[in-house]
Scaffold this motif. Structure first.
Motif, PDB file in Angstrom:
ATOM      1  N   HIS A 182      55.725  46.802  42.659  1.00 15.79           N
ATOM      2  CA  HIS A 182      56.513  45.758  43.355  1.00 15.79           C
ATOM      3  C   HIS A 182      55.675  44.497  43.570  1.00 15.79           C
ATOM      4  N   HIS A 183      54.354  44.666  43.726  1.00 13.53           N
ATOM      5  CA  HIS A 183      53.505  43.472  43.890  1.00 13.53           C
ATOM      6  C   HIS A 183      53.445  42.672  42.585  1.00 13.53           C
ATOM      7  N   ILE A 184      53.371  43.375  41.483  1.00 15.57           N
ATOM      8  CA  ILE A 184      53.291  42.690  40.188  1.00 15.57           C
ATOM      9  C   ILE A 184      54.647  42.053  39.854  1.00 15.57           C
ATOM     10  N   LEU A 185      55.687  42.818  40.086  1.00 17.40           N
ATOM     11  CA  LEU A 185      57.047  42.391  39.743  1.00 17.40           C
ATOM     12  C   LEU A 185      57.477  41.138  40.513  1.00 17.40           C
ATOM     13  N   PHE A 204      41.394  56.670  47.455  1.00 13.52           N
ATOM     14  CA  PHE A 204      41.670  57.997  48.026  1.00 13.52           C
ATOM     15  C   PHE A 204      42.198  58.976  46.972  1.00 13.52           C
ATOM     16  N   PHE A 205      43.139  58.510  46.158  1.00 15.04           N
ATOM     17  CA  PHE A 205      43.723  59.422  45.155  1.00 15.04           C
ATOM     18  C   PHE A 205      42.709  59.711  44.044  1.00 15.04           C
ATOM     19  N   SER A 206      41.961  58.692  43.647  1.00 13.11           N
ATOM     20  CA  SER A 206      40.977  58.884  42.572  1.00 13.11           C
ATOM     21  C   SER A 206      39.912  59.897  42.994  1.00 13.11           C
ATOM     22  N   ASP A 252      40.697  49.378  54.916  1.00 12.41           N
ATOM     23  CA  ASP A 252      41.335  50.367  55.798  1.00 12.41           C
ATOM     24  C   ASP A 252      42.666  50.896  55.262  1.00 12.41           C
ATOM     25  N   TYR A 253      43.117  50.362  54.156  1.00  9.09           N
ATOM     26  CA  TYR A 253      44.400  50.827  53.614  1.00  9.09           C
ATOM     27  C   TYR A 253      44.335  52.328  53.300  1.00  9.09           C
ATOM     28  N   HIS A 254      43.186  52.755  52.793  1.00  7.46           N
ATOM     29  CA  HIS A 254      42.979  54.176  52.495  1.00  7.46           C
ATOM     30  C   HIS A 254      41.920  54.749  53.418  1.00  7.46           C
ATOM     31  N   PRO A 255      42.048  56.039  53.755  1.00  6.44           N
ATOM     32  CA  PRO A 255      40.918  56.695  54.410  1.00  6.44           C
ATOM     33  C   PRO A 255      39.861  57.011  53.352  1.00  6.44           C
ATOM     34  N   VAL A 266      41.470  51.736  38.610  1.00 13.30           N
ATOM     35  CA  VAL A 266      41.462  50.309  38.254  1.00 13.30           C
ATOM     36  C   VAL A 266      42.016  49.515  39.422  1.00 13.30           C
ATOM     37  N   ASP A 267      41.353  48.445  39.771  1.00 15.26           N
ATOM     38  CA  ASP A 267      41.916  47.555  40.791  1.00 15.26           C
ATOM     39  C   ASP A 267      41.355  46.145  40.588  1.00 15.26           C
ATOM     40  N   ALA A 268      42.169  45.161  40.922  1.00 18.43           N
ATOM     41  CA  ALA A 268      41.717  43.769  40.817  1.00 18.43           C
ATOM     42  C   ALA A 268      40.829  43.373  41.998  1.00 18.43           C
ATOM     43  N   ASP A 269      40.717  44.249  42.970  1.00 17.53           N
ATOM     44  CA  ASP A 269      39.923  43.969  44.168  1.00 17.53           C
ATOM     45  C   ASP A 269      38.458  44.336  43.899  1.00 17.53           C
ATOM     46  N   SER A 270      37.659  43.313  43.554  1.00 19.15           N
ATOM     47  CA  SER A 270      36.288  43.594  43.110  1.00 19.15           C
ATOM     48  C   SER A 270      35.448  44.237  44.218  1.00 19.15           C
ATOM     49  N   LEU A 330      46.028  53.464  38.613  1.00 16.91           N
ATOM     50  CA  LEU A 330      46.180  52.003  38.494  1.00 16.91           C
ATOM     51  C   LEU A 330      46.512  51.393  39.853  1.00 16.91           C
ATOM     52  N   GLY A 331      45.692  50.455  40.300  1.00 16.49           N
ATOM     53  CA  GLY A 331      45.872  49.891  41.642  1.00 16.49           C
ATOM     54  C   GLY A 331      45.354  50.901  42.652  1.00 16.49           C
ATOM     55  N   CYS A 332      44.101  51.324  42.439  1.00 16.40           N
ATOM     56  CA  CYS A 332      43.553  52.490  43.168  1.00 16.40           C
ATOM     57  C   CYS A 332      43.143  52.163  44.597  1.00 16.40           C
ATOM     58  N   SER A 333      43.025  50.876  44.936  1.00 16.89           N
ATOM     59  CA  SER A 333      42.629  50.465  46.281  1.00 16.89           C
ATOM     60  C   SER A 333      41.327  51.165  46.702  1.00 16.89           C
ATOM     61  N   GLY A 334      41.283  51.740  47.900  1.00 19.61           N
ATOM     62  CA  GLY A 334      40.059  52.405  48.374  1.00 19.61           C
ATOM     63  C   GLY A 334      39.762  53.719  47.685  1.00 19.61           C
ATOM     64  N   GLY A 348      39.644  44.931  37.424  1.00 17.47           N
ATOM     65  CA  GLY A 348      40.408  44.154  36.453  1.00 17.47           C
ATOM     66  C   GLY A 348      41.871  44.085  36.834  1.00 17.47           C
ATOM     67  N   ASP A 349      42.561  43.131  36.223  1.00 15.52           N
ATOM     68  CA  ASP A 349      44.014  43.044  36.391  1.00 15.52           C
ATOM     69  C   ASP A 349      44.665  44.110  35.536  1.00 15.52           C
ATOM     70  N   ILE A 350      45.682  44.716  36.072  1.00 14.01           N
ATOM     71  CA  ILE A 350      46.435  45.685  35.271  1.00 14.01           C
ATOM     72  C   ILE A 350      47.222  44.887  34.234  1.00 14.01           C
ATOM     73  N   SER A 351      46.916  45.126  32.977  1.00 13.58           N
ATOM     74  CA  SER A 351      47.574  44.361  31.911  1.00 13.58           C
ATOM     75  C   SER A 351      47.667  45.243  30.672  1.00 13.58           C
ATOM     76  N   ASP A 359      45.762  38.169  46.108  1.00 17.60           N
ATOM     77  CA  ASP A 359      45.576  36.884  45.413  1.00 17.60           C
ATOM     78  C   ASP A 359      45.752  37.024  43.913  1.00 17.60           C
ATOM     79  N   TRP A 360      45.789  38.258  43.407  1.00 16.36           N
ATOM     80  CA  TRP A 360      45.635  38.414  41.961  1.00 16.36           C
ATOM     81  C   TRP A 360      46.937  38.674  41.227  1.00 16.36           C
ATOM     82  N   ASN A 361      48.065  38.413  41.863  1.00 12.76           N
ATOM     83  CA  ASN A 361      49.276  38.576  41.060  1.00 12.76           C
ATOM     84  C   ASN A 361      49.796  37.249  40.557  1.00 12.76           C
ATOM     85  N   ASP A 362      50.272  37.297  39.348  1.00  9.39           N
ATOM     86  CA  ASP A 362      50.490  36.109  38.555  1.00  9.39           C
ATOM     87  C   ASP A 362      51.887  35.555  38.784  1.00  9.39           C
TER      88      ASP A 362
HETATM   89  C1  LIG Z   1      49.581  48.715  48.172  1.00 12.12           C
HETATM   90  S1  LIG Z   1      48.042  49.118  47.456  1.00 12.12           S
HETATM   91  C2  LIG Z   1      48.390  50.740  46.812  1.00 12.12           C
HETATM   92  C3  LIG Z   1      47.139  51.597  46.719  1.00 12.12           C
HETATM   93  C4  LIG Z   1      47.344  53.003  46.201  1.00 12.12           C
HETATM   94  N1  LIG Z   1      47.797  53.006  44.832  1.00 12.12           N
HETATM   95  C5  LIG Z   1      48.316  53.761  47.075  1.00 12.12           C
HETATM   96  O1  LIG Z   1      49.464  53.944  46.685  1.00 12.12           O
HETATM   97  O2  LIG Z   1      47.929  54.206  48.154  1.00 12.12           O
HETATM   98  C6  LIG Z   1      48.093  48.125  45.988  1.00 12.12           C
HETATM   99  C7  LIG Z   1      46.767  48.050  45.266  1.00 12.12           C
HETATM  100  O3  LIG Z   1      47.024  47.530  43.963  1.00 12.12           O
HETATM  101  C8  LIG Z   1      46.105  46.497  43.662  1.00 12.12           C
HETATM  102  N2  LIG Z   1      46.781  45.536  42.776  1.00 12.12           N
HETATM  103  C9  LIG Z   1      47.882  44.833  43.035  1.00 12.12           C
HETATM  104  N3  LIG Z   1      48.215  44.083  41.966  1.00 12.12           N
HETATM  105  C10 LIG Z   1      47.283  44.331  41.010  1.00 12.12           C
HETATM  106  C11 LIG Z   1      47.070  43.854  39.684  1.00 12.12           C
HETATM  107  N4  LIG Z   1      47.906  42.980  39.119  1.00 12.12           N
HETATM  108  N5  LIG Z   1      46.021  44.317  38.987  1.00 12.12           N
HETATM  109  C12 LIG Z   1      45.152  45.215  39.553  1.00 12.12           C
HETATM  110  N6  LIG Z   1      45.302  45.702  40.805  1.00 12.12           N
HETATM  111  C13 LIG Z   1      46.354  45.264  41.529  1.00 12.12           C
HETATM  112  C14 LIG Z   1      45.747  45.890  45.014  1.00 12.12           C
HETATM  113  O4  LIG Z   1      44.473  45.264  44.958  1.00 12.12           O
HETATM  114  C15 LIG Z   1      45.781  47.115  45.921  1.00 12.12           C
HETATM  115  O5  LIG Z   1      44.519  47.711  46.013  1.00 12.12           O
END
Ligand SMILES: C[S@@+](CC[C@H](N)C(=O)[O-])C[C@H]1O[C@@H](n2cnc3c(N)ncnc32)[C@H](O)[C@@H]1O
Length: 256
Positions: free
Chosen positions: A124-127, A59-61, A15-18, A74-78, A53-57, A101-104, A134-137
């Motif tokens: 900010h989630h990666i940082l 919407f932008f793609s 639900d994060y994205h429409p 790309v998103d780590a959310d399979s 990168l981090g495309c979630s649902g 995949g993980d953004i790397s 669950d997928w940030n290191d």
């Molecule tokens: C807050 S949402 C932002 C979604 C979209 N980019 C936006 O701005 O509307 C963050 C997304 O990044 C993905 N994400 C976070 N850390 C990631 C990582 N290390 N590798 C891949 N995807 C990641 C999450 O799974 C989530 O779908």
């Protein structure tokens, strides 16, 4: 996590994205239309390759695939990636692909360079190794700024948005200190000298009264109770106050 809460957790992420063809989808938790329009006013993606990168649902793609030559999300959310790929297939969008995949740096190097990279509300989630996903290191083996450098090396236009320290989330306080303010920090640490940078001011808040509200609310600390009460009363979402930055590679700085 039991099955029900797993399903709920997926639903929340879903639900994060429409859906891109239903932008007013009421459960969507981000105001994405203004953000998309603001970006498209500044970046012409027609005929371009886009990496989200981090495309979630997605919407932008999905939205950009209507004009771009190719889009990779790309998103780590399979689960989200699978759902997005199914939708792209059923809509016959063969210029659009989602990768799990993980953004790397390694992943970025495997992908062809892109004309436009979107990196919106992810860094900010990666940082901070945020607990939102669950997928940030947390091990510290990933240097987030190497990811930024790899993105910079591989695009012409870099579109960036980041959450800030006053937003009141679990991760907010772990962001690095931005001594001369977020704007200077973003220009210096994210874009560096090779990019001309334009700031799109808080794209979801427009007009005069909105401008005044923005001036007030930008100064609030959403980690503190008074701001949290105001947030509740006015239905404020600090994420809607994030600015979007568009960096365009300077001519004299060719891609690496
Ligand atoms: C807050 S949402 C932002 C979604 C979209 N980019 C936006 O701005 O509307 C963050 C997304 O990044 C993905 N994400 C976070 N850390 C990631 C990582 N290390 N590798 C891949 N995807 C990641 C999450 O799974 C989530 O779908």
């Amino acid at each position: 996590m039991n099955r029900k809460s797993e399903r709920q957790a997926f639903q929340d992420r879903f639900d994060y994205h429409p859906r891109y063809n239903d932008p007013n989808f009421s459960r969507s938790r981000r105001k994405v239309n203004h953000r998309l329009n603001a970006i498209l006013e500044h970046v012409d993606v027609t005929g371009k390759s886009v990496l989200d990168l981090g495309c979630s649902g997605g919407f932008f793609s999905f939205s950009m695939a209507q004009r771009a030559s190719s889009v990779v999300g790309v998103d780590a959310d399979s689960e989200l990636v699978e759902t997005n790929n199914e939708l792209a297939k059923s809509e016959g969008l063969d210029n659009l692909e989602f990768i799990n995949g993980d953004i790397s740096v390694e992943l970025l190097k495997k992908l062809p360079p892109s004309d436009v990279v979107l990196f919106l509300s992810v860094f900010h989630h990666i940082l901070t190794a945020s607990q939102a996903y669950d997928w940030n290191d947390e091990s510290g083996t990933v240097d987030p700024f190497q990811i930024i450098a790899a993105i910079r090396d591989r695009c012409e236009v870099f579109v960036f948005e980041i959450g800030l320290q006053n937003e009141g989330y679990e991760w907010s306080r772990r962001l690095p200190e931005m001594k001369n303010g977020a704007d200077a920090w973003i220009r210096d640490k994210i874009f560096g000298p090779a990019f001309d940078v334009e700031r799109i001011d808080t794209p979801t808040i427009q007009g005069l009264t909105a401008g005044i509200r923005k001036m007030i609310f930008r100064r609030l600390d959403f980690t503190k109770l008074p701001a949290r009460i105001l947030r509740k009363i006015f239905g404020l979402d600090p994420r809607d106050m994030r600015n979007i930055y568009v960096g365009t590679r300077k001519k004299q700085h060719g891609r690496a």
